[in-house]
Scaffold this motif. Structure first.
Motif, short mmCIF file in Angstrom:
data_model
loop_
_atom_site.label_atom_id
_atom_site.label_comp_id
_atom_site.label_asym_id
_atom_site.label_seq_id
_atom_site.Cartn_x
_atom_site.Cartn_y
_atom_site.Cartn_z
N SER A 1 0.82 -1.21 0.00
CA SER A 1 0.00 0.00 0.00
C SER A 1 0.85 1.26 0.00
O SER A 1 0.53 2.25 -0.67
CB SER A 1 -0.94 0.01 1.21
N ALA A 2 1.96 1.24 0.74
CA ALA A 2 2.87 2.38 0.76
C ALA A 2 3.46 2.59 -0.64
O ALA A 2 3.51 3.72 -1.14
CB ALA A 2 3.97 2.17 1.79
N TRP A 3 3.89 1.51 -1.26
CA TRP A 3 4.44 1.59 -2.61
C TRP A 3 3.41 2.16 -3.58
O TRP A 3 3.72 3.05 -4.37
CB TRP A 3 4.92 0.22 -3.07
N GLU A 4 2.17 1.64 -3.51
CA GLU A 4 1.12 2.10 -4.42
C GLU A 4 0.82 3.58 -4.23
O GLU A 4 0.58 4.30 -5.20
CB GLU A 4 -0.15 1.28 -4.22
N ARG A 5 0.86 4.04 -2.99
CA ARG A 5 0.53 5.44 -2.72
C ARG A 5 1.67 6.39 -3.11
O ARG A 5 1.41 7.48 -3.62
CB ARG A 5 0.22 5.62 -1.24
N PHE A 6 2.91 6.00 -2.87
CA PHE A 6 4.00 6.95 -2.99
C PHE A 6 5.01 6.69 -4.11
O PHE A 6 5.83 7.56 -4.39
CB PHE A 6 4.78 7.00 -1.67
N SER A 7 4.99 5.54 -4.74
CA SER A 7 6.05 5.23 -5.69
C SER A 7 5.96 6.03 -6.98
O SER A 7 6.97 6.25 -7.65
CB SER A 7 6.05 3.74 -6.04
N GLY A 8 4.75 6.42 -7.35
CA GLY A 8 4.59 7.12 -8.62
C GLY A 8 4.55 6.19 -9.81
O GLY A 8 4.45 6.62 -10.95
#
Length: 60
Positions: A51-58
């Motif tokens: 979820s962190a990756w999906e929100r912040f990775s771009g």
């Protein structure tokens, strides 16, 4: 505040949220540049690594 005053104030609230979100993304980008894992970043927000990756990775 009247209903109309509250409605007219909403764009100001949204602008604050947008600025905060942009700053948050910059902090997360810097943490990633420093090698902090998605797992650790997710822990801060109470979300999974994915979820962190999906929100912040771009990335899509």
């Amino acid at each position: 505040m009247t209903d109309e005053e509250m409605v007219n104030h909403l764009p100001h609230v949204v602008a604050h949220i947008d600025r905060a979100e942009a700053e948050l993304r910059l902090w997360v980008q810097e943490l990633r540049r420093r090698g902090v894992t998605w797992t650790r970043i997710g822990e801060v927000f109470g979300i999974t690594r994915q979820s962190a990756w999906e929100r912040f990775s771009g990335e899509e």
